[in-house]
Scaffold this motif. Structure first.
Motif, PDB file in Angstrom:
ATOM      1  N   VAL A  98       7.346   6.146   8.320  1.00  0.00           N
ATOM      2  CA  VAL A  98       6.387   7.240   8.166  1.00  0.00           C
ATOM      3  C   VAL A  98       6.509   8.224   9.336  1.00  0.00           C
ATOM      4  O   VAL A  98       6.434   9.432   9.146  1.00  0.00           O
ATOM      5  N   CYS A 132       4.824  -4.070   8.456  1.00  0.00           N
ATOM      6  CA  CYS A 132       3.971  -2.922   8.764  1.00  0.00           C
ATOM      7  C   CYS A 132       4.613  -2.030   9.829  1.00  0.00           C
ATOM      8  O   CYS A 132       4.527  -0.802   9.751  1.00  0.00           O
ATOM      9  N   TYR A 151       0.848  -1.181   0.000  1.00  0.00           N
ATOM     10  CA  TYR A 151       0.000   0.000   0.000  1.00  0.00           C
ATOM     11  C   TYR A 151       0.891   1.241   0.000  1.00  0.00           C
ATOM     12  O   TYR A 151       1.994   1.229   0.499  1.00  0.00           O
ATOM     13  N   THR A 152       0.400   2.314  -0.582  1.00  0.00           N
ATOM     14  CA  THR A 152       1.245   3.487  -0.791  1.00  0.00           C
ATOM     15  C   THR A 152       0.863   4.683   0.068  1.00  0.00           C
ATOM     16  O   THR A 152       1.397   5.761  -0.132  1.00  0.00           O
ATOM     17  N   THR A 153      -0.021   4.498   0.990  1.00  0.00           N
ATOM     18  CA  THR A 153      -0.441   5.623   1.824  1.00  0.00           C
ATOM     19  C   THR A 153       0.680   6.072   2.753  1.00  0.00           C
ATOM     20  O   THR A 153       1.522   5.278   3.150  1.00  0.00           O
ATOM     21  N   ASP A 154       0.665   7.357   3.056  1.00  0.00           N
ATOM     22  CA  ASP A 154       1.567   7.903   4.066  1.00  0.00           C
ATOM     23  C   ASP A 154       0.770   8.391   5.273  1.00  0.00           C
ATOM     24  O   ASP A 154       1.312   9.064   6.141  1.00  0.00           O
ATOM     25  N   ASP A 155      -0.518   8.058   5.315  1.00  0.00           N
ATOM     26  CA  ASP A 155      -1.388   8.464   6.415  1.00  0.00           C
ATOM     27  C   ASP A 155      -1.071   7.613   7.652  1.00  0.00           C
ATOM     28  O   ASP A 155      -1.268   6.394   7.639  1.00  0.00           O
ATOM     29  N   HIS A 211      -3.155  -0.859   9.536  1.00  0.00           N
ATOM     30  CA  HIS A 211      -2.600  -2.052   8.883  1.00  0.00           C
ATOM     31  C   HIS A 211      -1.784  -2.871   9.890  1.00  0.00           C
ATOM     32  O   HIS A 211      -1.906  -4.097   9.939  1.00  0.00           O
ATOM     33  N   LYS A 264      -2.555   7.115  10.442  1.00  0.00           N
ATOM     34  CA  LYS A 264      -3.679   6.347  10.989  1.00  0.00           C
ATOM     35  C   LYS A 264      -3.914   5.078  10.178  1.00  0.00           C
ATOM     36  O   LYS A 264      -4.159   4.009  10.744  1.00  0.00           O
ATOM     37  N   GLU A 265      -3.843   5.196   8.870  1.00  0.00           N
ATOM     38  CA  GLU A 265      -4.053   4.025   8.016  1.00  0.00           C
ATOM     39  C   GLU A 265      -2.918   3.013   8.193  1.00  0.00           C
ATOM     40  O   GLU A 265      -3.146   1.805   8.242  1.00  0.00           O
ATOM     41  N   ILE A 266      -1.712   3.518   8.313  1.00  0.00           N
ATOM     42  CA  ILE A 266      -0.565   2.627   8.498  1.00  0.00           C
ATOM     43  C   ILE A 266      -0.656   1.892   9.824  1.00  0.00           C
ATOM     44  O   ILE A 266      -0.411   0.688   9.900  1.00  0.00           O
TER      45      ILE A 266
END
Length: 132
Positions: A64, A57, A16-20, A27, A22-24
């Motif tokens: 991040v 993760c 996954y490519t998010t830098d958020d 995961h 909260k999302e990381i």
């Protein structure tokens, strides 16, 4: 392979490519939860695979959050050593608390309820219990 290179390699190959943040963290939490679920079902092989995914993760989350891995490891070792230094000695009539070998305090024991309460406190503060 050194730790920084490993993190960079995982970062480059992440799913996954998010830098958020909260999302990381979500995961990471999901992978740890899946590992626990597999373990509770007795599937240790799957638990190990999920834990490996959680490690990836964790590395992504650390990157991040711009955490210096070497400093984080040093900090954790210092904290772990500090916790090991907490000792509660239960004697016949009193409790003594030692931190890194230095007596920090204590109190009298009058009965079994006092011993149970002292053990509860020791657990809460990460003290090793020694009965003498």
């Amino acid at each position: 392979m050194d730790l920084k290179s490993a993190v960079d390699l995982i970062w480059e190959n992440r799913k996954y490519t998010t830098d958020d943040p909260k999302e990381i963290m979500s995961h990471l939490n999901e992978e740890v939860a899946e590992s626990l679920k597999a373990l509770l079902k007795g599937d240790t092989d799957r638990a190990k695979r999920e834990l490996e995914d959680a490690l990836s993760c964790l590395f992504i989350a650390l990157k991040v959050f711009d955490v210096d891995l070497e400093e984080a490891i040093k900090h954790q070792v210092i904290q772990m050593k500090r916790r090991v230094g907490n000792v509660m000695i239960l004697k016949n009539d009193k409790v003594e608390i030692y931190v890194n070998g230095n007596l920090k305090g204590g109190w009298s024991i009058w009965g079994d309820d006092d011993i149970k309460e002292a053990e509860k406190i020791a657990k809460e503060f990460g003290c090793k219990i020694i009965k003498s």
